[in-house]
Design a protein around this motif. Structure first.
Motif, mmCIF file in Angstrom:
data_model
loop_
_atom_site.group_PDB
_atom_site.id
_atom_site.type_symbol
_atom_site.label_atom_id
_atom_site.label_comp_id
_atom_site.label_asym_id
_atom_site.label_seq_id
_atom_site.Cartn_x
_atom_site.Cartn_y
_atom_site.Cartn_z
ATOM 1 N N LYS A 1 47.345 29.438 38.742
ATOM 2 C CA LYS A 1 46.249 30.034 37.968
ATOM 3 C C LYS A 1 45.293 30.794 38.896
ATOM 4 N N GLN A 2 45.876 31.530 39.823
ATOM 5 C CA GLN A 2 45.112 32.285 40.809
ATOM 6 C C GLN A 2 44.163 33.242 40.104
ATOM 7 N N ILE A 3 42.907 33.235 40.537
ATOM 8 C CA ILE A 3 41.904 34.124 39.945
ATOM 9 C C ILE A 3 41.851 35.406 40.767
ATOM 10 N N ASN A 4 42.043 36.531 40.100
ATOM 11 C CA ASN A 4 41.968 37.833 40.749
ATOM 12 C C ASN A 4 40.888 38.675 40.081
ATOM 13 N N SER A 5 40.207 39.458 40.904
ATOM 14 C CA SER A 5 39.190 40.378 40.407
ATOM 15 C C SER A 5 39.865 41.617 39.827
ATOM 16 N N ILE A 6 39.314 42.120 38.740
ATOM 17 C CA ILE A 6 39.859 43.310 38.085
ATOM 18 C C ILE A 6 38.740 44.341 37.959
ATOM 19 N N LEU A 7 39.016 45.571 38.336
ATOM 20 C CA LEU A 7 38.067 46.669 38.182
ATOM 21 C C LEU A 7 38.743 47.755 37.366
ATOM 22 N N LEU A 8 38.174 48.065 36.223
ATOM 23 C CA LEU A 8 38.709 49.119 35.357
ATOM 24 C C LEU A 8 37.783 50.325 35.394
#
Length: 158
Positions: free
Chosen positions: A39-46
């Motif tokens: 359940k690795q948390i990754n940052s998302i930039l749209l």
């Protein structure tokens, strides 16, 4: 991308040894590890068009968030040592030592990356921005300052 994410989970297993050699003038430690990061948390930039335009140039808005998007296995070996061959010289790898770290992506989902690249299968690949090899070696010269009981001098190179 969601407003909340599940907590990451990591199961980490490690085995190693510590010891002394050469009548105690050298100390060492070595270890091997295996970890399952789920359940690795990754940052998302749209970057999204916001519907406004000046002189034919469209403006965008940046939206950021987080996602549980990955599952990775990590494993490796590492070690460090400190050796004082003579009174004035010490040689060590204390600040990080030497290590080999391997990452193996088991599963990764990112609709943004897939939409931009057309690539959706990441299994078996390594994580980006992760050093596979690392090493540090330091040499220090030093000793007591004559006439000063509580003072020492040193020069160090890493």
């Amino acid at each position: 991308m969601t407003l909340t994410v599940d907590p990451e989970k990591m199961a980490h297993y490690e085995v190693g040894a510590k010891g002394r050699l050469f009548d105690g003038s050298m100390t060492y430690s070595i270890a091997a590890y295996y970890a399952q990061w789920r359940k690795q948390i990754n940052s998302i930039l749209l970057t999204l068009p916001n519907g406004t335009c000046t002189n034919g140039i469209g403006y965008v808005s940046f939206v950021s968030g987080y996602s549980n998007s990955g599952s990775v296995n990590l494993y490796g070996v590492g070690g460090q040592f400190a050796w004082r061959p003579v009174e004035l010289i010490s040689i060590d790898s204390i600040d990080g030592g030497a290590a080999i770290n391997v990452t193996n992506i088991r599963d990764f989902v990112s609709s943004t990356i897939t939409a931009l690249s057309g690539f959706a299968e990441y299994s078996g690949n390594e994580m980006p921005n992760t050093s596979k090899y690392s090493a540090n070696l330091g040499v220090q010269f030093g000793g007591n300052v004559k006439g000063q009981d509580d003072m020492t001098w040193f020069a160090r190179a890493d």
